[in-house]
Write a protein that holds these residues in place. Structure first.
Motif, PDB file in Angstrom:
ATOM      1  N   ALA A  82      45.446 106.458  24.182  1.00 40.57           N
ATOM      2  CA  ALA A  82      44.507 105.483  24.744  1.00 40.57           C
ATOM      3  C   ALA A  82      43.066 105.956  24.602  1.00 40.57           C
ATOM      4  O   ALA A  82      42.178 105.181  24.222  1.00 40.57           O
ATOM      5  CB  ALA A  82      44.837 105.231  26.222  1.00 40.57           C
ATOM      6  N   VAL A  83      42.816 107.231  24.885  1.00 43.31           N
ATOM      7  CA  VAL A  83      41.447 107.761  24.815  1.00 43.31           C
ATOM      8  C   VAL A  83      40.934 107.761  23.382  1.00 43.31           C
ATOM      9  O   VAL A  83      39.795 107.357  23.116  1.00 43.31           O
ATOM     10  CB  VAL A  83      41.396 109.179  25.425  1.00 43.31           C
ATOM     11  N   LEU A  84      41.766 108.193  22.431  1.00 45.36           N
ATOM     12  CA  LEU A  84      41.322 108.208  21.036  1.00 45.36           C
ATOM     13  C   LEU A  84      41.060 106.797  20.526  1.00 45.36           C
ATOM     14  O   LEU A  84      40.088 106.557  19.803  1.00 45.36           O
ATOM     15  CB  LEU A  84      42.368 108.898  20.168  1.00 45.36           C
ATOM     16  N   THR A  85      41.923 105.859  20.887  1.00 48.13           N
ATOM     17  CA  THR A  85      41.727 104.474  20.462  1.00 48.13           C
ATOM     18  C   THR A  85      40.405 103.937  20.978  1.00 48.13           C
ATOM     19  O   THR A  85      39.615 103.327  20.239  1.00 48.13           O
ATOM     20  CB  THR A  85      42.888 103.597  20.958  1.00 48.13           C
ATOM     21  N   LEU A  86      40.153 104.180  22.269  1.00 44.26           N
ATOM     22  CA  LEU A  86      38.914 103.704  22.871  1.00 44.26           C
ATOM     23  C   LEU A  86      37.710 104.450  22.316  1.00 44.26           C
ATOM     24  O   LEU A  86      36.658 103.851  22.050  1.00 44.26           O
ATOM     25  CB  LEU A  86      38.987 103.868  24.392  1.00 44.26           C
ATOM     26  N   ARG A 145      50.772 113.295  33.952  1.00 47.60           N
ATOM     27  CA  ARG A 145      52.202 113.235  33.667  1.00 47.60           C
ATOM     28  C   ARG A 145      52.487 112.551  32.337  1.00 47.60           C
ATOM     29  O   ARG A 145      53.597 112.658  31.821  1.00 47.60           O
ATOM     30  CB  ARG A 145      52.935 112.480  34.786  1.00 47.60           C
ATOM     31  N   SER A 146      51.498 111.839  31.772  1.00 46.43           N
ATOM     32  CA  SER A 146      51.713 111.118  30.503  1.00 46.43           C
ATOM     33  C   SER A 146      50.633 111.517  29.498  1.00 46.43           C
ATOM     34  O   SER A 146      49.756 110.711  29.153  1.00 46.43           O
ATOM     35  CB  SER A 146      51.678 109.601  30.738  1.00 46.43           C
ATOM     36  N   PRO A 147      50.650 112.760  29.033  1.00 47.38           N
ATOM     37  CA  PRO A 147      49.587 113.211  28.124  1.00 47.38           C
ATOM     38  C   PRO A 147      49.562 112.455  26.801  1.00 47.38           C
ATOM     39  O   PRO A 147      48.489 112.203  26.249  1.00 47.38           O
ATOM     40  CB  PRO A 147      49.916 114.693  27.908  1.00 47.38           C
TER      41      PRO A 147
END
Length: 841
Positions: free
Chosen positions: A25-29, A17-19
């Motif tokens: 978050a995924v790119l930062t990590l 629901r929050s793409p």
């Protein structure tokens, strides 16, 4: 299990629901994890990984203590204490069988290979390794094709012209020919039979070396001609020893067990040196020890120089990962704050704190796993870029392949960080204000939550400051090194290397060839001057020795090593090195005239106080007992020779025409046009002189300096990359907390505007918040960064750990990032309509 599966399904729905949140978050990590995995791969290969041989834990590296020595010693980038004579190796190998299962000898060398490729004669200089016949058997290396060297190949000097190719050379130069064993190639003008190909994973017993072929020690005079009788000379230290312990033996016990044999062998060598003063005897024999050190990672000439830079870069990468983790934690805090009412309703319906924490941790772990998988895509790209930067001067020992251990490291970091950043929102929601949340008296979270998020963002800014200060110091170091006064005008200067001995030339024909090359190069269009030497400039190498100055008595403990290169008559003119006193060399300074020499400033001041006083004085190489004295006819200005960090070495130049032996030649051409435009012309001219004469390392002098600064360039690249990434993450974090706090203060802002506050005043309010957060991080981080920078002092040059220009630049950059991050929230706050704001709750 049912509750876990329910939470898992719910977590997946929430993430779906929050793409936008998920991607951020995924790119930062992924950036943090990928960078750490790539850097750890380099660190693992250089400092941690064992050699790909049988039972590497049984390997040891030998080195000998004792400063006193007579004769010749050389090292290849490692310590001279790791260099041994071949007779000493042979005695230790044959008489040390009580503790060693085998000892191997190794030394690097350059060789000239001539092959016929599609009916064309191709000559090239390649890296080789001269090894003892038991080299592969002691290490336990298998053959990929044919056979490897054996002890029988290392018996009769000059009687076994065989070679083993490295797997990489076999692939790139032999087209992976399955029938390569038995073929003949020309090495230094002599025919050699290819015995086989080494295993693909094996490069050398010396980490950092990437030899193209291996030849037996018995063929030393062919592959390294003109070096004297090295296989018989006890006073010539030039090779390294690696051993394999017997099963159950330890390095400590082996060192004690071998001590009597070492003492006896040194005593025999001391007798051969004749009468010596007691101080020499004490150093040579009494204080001498044979050290046996663990060698599972192999010997290395470059590991020590890479250790501190790699650890520094690994620390920078870890800071990036920590910043990324804090940033993701900040994002999760925003998201969890917006879900306060949801979790309050869960508590009201009977949900336990454990179940709520499980839900949040599960969502964080999912983000961590996806981030780790994305990091797996980024890490190989980062690693390839780094390895390419490290291999600009030829093959590198670093691999671009991520093995299973590194994949495990990648996921371990991702999961550990995901759990860490998931705890922050979990702690915030352990005790929510259920009544107010269900009444919707607050839109998001409490002031405590906002204060906690502000603390997190200040921490993120502080970490960014630490990284930016380190990055700035490394960038300033590189700038200082690039602009350091070398004493040489490197502009419009070409350099290349030839070694006629490696192309099969007899020693007596080399002086005439050298003269022909110099005359041919000087006649090329656009060439203004040509100089040559046997010792490359600014290549981190050197030929040094002792000298005796007539009328000067050196202190007993003086160890004043002198660079002793041979140079052509026009060398100083080509390099544009000024002569301070006396004259330069001329074409008349040849074997028919008295020996002459030129010294540099450092030499002149040490021995004669002033340059003028040095002219006319006499000097001879060695201890003065042998050799003919030469007269100093000139003094040149100091110029850096080995590398840019070191001060100019004391140097004694001799004219090349008076050299007893000057085999290899490093040429320097000063051009009127862009140096790169002359490369093809130089190659064509050399081909006309002799197609079999290999031209090596043809480059501009500026490129030569960049090659010497390889480690510094790698650190600069990573420092800039990590600094920019940290700055971007800090900006994202500041924007997030401002956007969150501005939304939470919508009603307050509306009241302020209704009571007459201007939009500029509201913007200032937001700007004050961001500067406060950034200021806290800066104030806390600057002292820490100065203290941590002191650990990097050995890697810095011309800049202090508290460099005011770097600190001011970092503060200014963070301030600019903070202001940019505040622009959108400030505009949003200043555009709030009072009626809308008062209806917000």
């Amino acid at each position: 299990m049912n509750s876990f599966l329910q939470d898992l399904r719910f977590s997946l729905r929430q993430i779906r629901r929050s793409p936008g949140f998920m991607v951020t978050a995924v790119l930062t990590l992924a950036l943090g994890v990928g960078a750490n995995t790539a850097i750890f791969s380099l660190l693992d290969q250089a400092l941690l990984r064992s050699l790909p041989v049988r039972s590497p834990e049984q390997l040891v590296v030998l080195s000998g203590t004792g400063k006193a020595w007579e004769g010749h010693s050389s090292n290849h980038g490692g310590g001279v204490e790791q260099s041994f004579s071949y007779p000493m190796y042979r005695d230790l190998r044959d008489k040390g069988t009580a503790v060693f299962d085998g000892l191997i000898a190794t030394a690097p060398t350059s060789v000239g290979i001539t092959r016929d490729v599609t009916q064309n004669r191709v000559s090239e200089l390649v890296d080789g390794e001269v090894v003892s016949g038991n080299y592969f058997s002691v290490l336990g290396v298998k053959a990929a094709q044919g056979r490897l060297l054996t002890a029988s190949d290392d018996t009769v000097p000059g009687g076994n012209p065989v070679a083993v190719l490295s797997y990489a050379y076999w692939q790139t130069h032999m087209g992976s020919d399955a029938n390569v064993a038995g073929e003949t190639i020309s090495i230094n003008g002599a025919p050699f039979v290819i015995a086989g190909v080494a295993a693909p994973e094996f490069q050398s017993a010396v980490w950092g070396q990437v030899p193209d072929l291996f030849v037996p020690m018995s063929m030393l005079d062919v592959v390294a001609p003109g070096k004297g009788k090295r296989l018989e000379d006890h006073t010539d230290r030039w090779m390294n020893i690696v051993g394999r312990l017997k099963p159950g033996e330890t390095p400590q016990h082996a060192q004690m067990a071998i001590a009597p044999l070492w003492h006896a062998l040194r005593a025999e060598e001391l007798k051969a040196l004749g009468s010596q003063p007691q101080r020499f005897v004490d150093e040579y024999l009494t204080r001498s020890r044979l050290l046996v050190a663990p060698g599972s990672r192999g010997l290395s000439y470059s590991r020590e120089s890479l250790e501190k830079p790699l650890y520094a870069v690994m620390g920078m990468a870890f800071l990036v990962l920590l910043i990324a983790a804090v940033n993701v934690a900040s994002l999760l805090l925003v998201r969890s704050a917006a879900r306060v009412r949801e979790f309050s309703l869960r508590y009201a319906l009977g949900a336990s704190a454990r179940r709520v924490v499980q839900q949040l941790l599960l969502e964080g772990v999912l983000i961590g796993i996806v981030g780790g998988m994305a990091g797996l895509l980024i890490a190989p790209l980062c690693l390839r870029v780094l390895v390419q930067r490290l291999s600009t001067d030829g093959p590198t020992a670093f691999s671009t392949t991520l093995d299973a251990r590194l994949l495990a490291f990648n996921f371990a970091i991702a999961v550990a960080v995901s759990v860490l950043f998931s705890l922050a929102p979990a702690v915030q929601l352990l005790r929510p204000d259920i009544v107010n949340s269900l009444k919707q008296q607050t839109t998001t979270a409490s002031g405590g939550t906002l204060n906690f998020r502000s603390l997190v963002v200040s921490l993120q800014v502080g970490l960014s400051v630490l990284l930016l200060v380190g990055s700035g110091l490394f960038v300033r170091t590189m700038q200082n090194l690039r602009h350091v006064d070398t004493g040489i005008n490197t502009s419009h200067l070409i350099t290349f290397h030839v070694n006629p001995l490696l192309s099969g030339y007899a020693k007596e024909k080399i002086p005439a060839l050298h003269q022909q090359i110099l005359e041919t190069m000087a006649a090329l269009p656009g060439v203004q001057a040509v100089g040559a030497t046997n010792d490359a400039e600014l290549a981190d190498t050197g030929h040094s020795g002792d000298v005796t100055v007539e009328g000067f008595t050196a202190p007993p403990d003086e160890d004043f090593r002198i660079e002793i290169p041979y140079v052509s008559a026009n060398f100083f003119h080509a390099m544009q090195e000024s002569v301070l006193a006396g004259r330069s060399f001329s074409e008349d300074d040849d074997a028919a005239h008295p020996l002459v020499g030129i010294v540099n400033e450092t030499f002149a001041k040490h021995y004669f106080t002033t340059p003028a006083a040095a002219v006319g004085r006499r000097v001879v190489g060695g201890d003065g007992k042998q050799g003919e004295y030469m007269t100093i006819v000139g003094v040149t200005r100091d110029a850096k020779h080995g590398n840019l960090r070191d001060a100019a070495s004391p140097t004694l130049f001799s004219p090349m025409k008076q050299a007893k032996s000057a085999d290899q030649l490093y040429l320097y051409l000063r051009t009127a046009t862009r140096p790169e435009q002359s490369f093809a012309m130089v190659r064509q001219a050399m081909k006309q002189i002799d197609p079999g004469l290999a031209v090596d390392e043809l480059r501009t002098m500026d490129e030569q300096i960049d090659t010497t600064l390889g480690n510094e360039r790698m650190i600069e690249l990573l420092a800039i990359s990590f600094g920019l990434l940290a700055t971007m993450l800090a900006g994202v974090g500041l924007y997030g907390v401002l956007a969150f706090s501005t939304t939470q203060r919508t009603r307050e802002i509306g009241i302020r505007i209704a009571l007459g506050s201007t939009r500029l005043g509201v913007s200032r309010l937001v700007l004050a918040d961001v500067l406060r957060l950034a200021g806290i991080g800066i104030v806390l981080a600057i002292p820490c960064s100065v203290l941590l920078a002191r650990l990097l002092r050995s890697q810095l040059f011309g800049v202090s750990s508290a460099d005011p220009l770097t600190l001011a630049g970092v503060i200014l950059l963070i301030a600019v990032v903070a202001v940019v991050a505040a622009i959108v929230p400030a505009r949003r706050a200043s555009s709030v309509h009072p009626t809308t704001a008062l209806r917000a709750e």
